[in-house]
Design an enzyme around this catalytic site. Structure first.
Site: not given
Ligand code: ADP
Ligand code: MG
Length: 380
Positions: A31, A33-34, A118, A120, A168
């Protein structure tokens, strides 16, 4: 869902469309990290969006959303952008396909989904992906899968005002039943890992809150990471992103950066390593270690990166008390869901306790989503 879509398609267009499907996603670990050039570790889930679609021989797209109970028609030129938010995702996918040299002929479509909006789980990526995949097929464009994911990402950037990363759409397009995917956000390299948690369930608890801090805090976190990476780079020129740095290299610059930036960087460097540790554990079928890493991630997000909130910390603590194997906040933070890995025999007690205690404290129950790692974009 399938029958509803087929019936509606028939009543609107008098024919039968071809069915396609794509999925929402979870991220097991990795998380924030992108944007630091690190790994994420998503998988597609058993909640998705299904569409019936068929070329109509015109230069118009005619599409009906079952969930919004709304029909929209639009052309394929840049100035034909529809007013409805949901239709912009589809329009954007058409435009981004055209920008990449793909052909897009007019088509009829009816679609519906069960990815909560919405929450997640990325319902928007599911929507983009099912259309990117289907449009590619029915027009015989032969665009490769990674580029299809980028079509979805560019749609968010250019037509929906969301500056998202690639995770995503990548997960939604590449997802495979029983597999998580480790994606290197710097290079785009990815690898499938087996995820067969026999004897465990994967369950999301949605706090149903979204605290407003989220976007300004996000920008501040990014700045901290950039500052820490820049300081480390002075000693180690090969460091372009925080994910390139070793933990001891961060210690070398402790006096040159603020305490706050240090803690942010400490979390990120730890998180990159945790993804690798989880991958190793999965190859040994060691779900206890996976769970422990999830708790460590939560600790880091809460205390070092400071993107948790009272509701999320409450659920995380409760999970520990209920002997849940792993639990952490999923996504950017400040609300949304926790993701939990829980033994079958403890599941009922955990859900009951979490629902009761959370409601007692916050006045509403968390929503519960049982997820199974499933296939991504495909023709049915
Ligand atoms: P998420 O985190 O779920 O991706 P977003 O705000 O990014 O949330 O995307 C939600 C938007 O995607 C909705 O407002 C709607 O425009 C579109 N969308 C998602 N699912 C559906 C659906 N089943 N039918 C129509 N539109 C949908
Ligand atoms: Mg979205």
């Amino acid at each position: 869902m399938k029958q509803k879509i087929q019936e509606k398609f028939k009543s609107l267009f008098a024919t039968e469309g071809t069915l396609y499907m794509s999925s929402g996603r979870i991220n097991l670990i990795g998380e924030h990290t992108d944007y630091n050039g690190g790994y994420v570790f998503p998988g597609a889930i058993n909640f998705g969006i299904m569409a019936a679609i068929e070329p109509n021989g015109t230069d118009k797209v005619k599409v009906f959303s079952i969930d919004f109970d709304e029909y929209v028609e639009f052309g394929l030129r840049e100035e034909d952008k529809p007013a409805q938010q949901w239709a912009r995702y589809i329009f954007g996918v058409c435009r981004e396909t055209i920008k990449r040299g793909g052909k897009v002929k007019g088509f009829n479509a009816v679609f519906a989904g069960d990815v909560p909006l919405g929450a997640g789980l990325s319902s928007s990526a599911a929507l983009e992906s099912v259309f990117a995949f289907a449009i590619n097929e029915i027009n015989g464009n032969g665009i490769e899968k990674f580029e299809l994911a980028k079509i979805g990402q560019s749609t968010e950037h250019n037509y929906c005002g969301v500056k998202c990363g690639i995770m995503d759409q990548f997960a939604s397009i590449f997802g495979k039943e029983g597999s998580l995917m480790r994606l290197n956000c710097k290079t785009g390299e990815y690898k499938y890992f087996p995820f067969h948690p026999k004897g465990y369930k994967l369950v999301l608890l949605d706090t149903c809150v979204k605290h407003e801090l989220a976007s300004s805090a996000y920008n501040k976190r990014r700045e901290s990471c950039e500052k820490a990476a820049a300081a480390i780079k002075k000693n180690h020129p090969e460091v372009d992103f925080l994910s390139d740095a070793k933990r001891v290299w961060l210690d070398e610059v402790r006096d040159q950066i603020s305490q706050e930036d240090f803690l942010r960087a400490e979390y990120v460097i730890g998180e990159v390593q945790r993804v690798l540790d989880v991958c190793d554990a999965l190859e040994r079928d060691d779900y206890e270690t996976v769970g422990e890493m999830m708790y460590q991630t939560h600790f880091g997000l809460s205390r070092l990166y400071e993107v948790s909130c009272e509701e999320l910390d409450f659920l995380n603590k409760l999970a520990r008390k209920c002997d849940v194997t792993g639990s952490r906040v999923m996504g950017g933070g400040f609300g949304g869901c926790t993701i939990n890995l829980v033994k079958d025999e403890l599941y009922d007690a955990f859900i009951k306790t979490a629902t009761e205690k959370f409601t007692e404290k916050f006045g509403h129950a968390p929503k519960i989503y049982n997820v199974v790692i499933s296939d991504g974009a495909r023709k049915l």
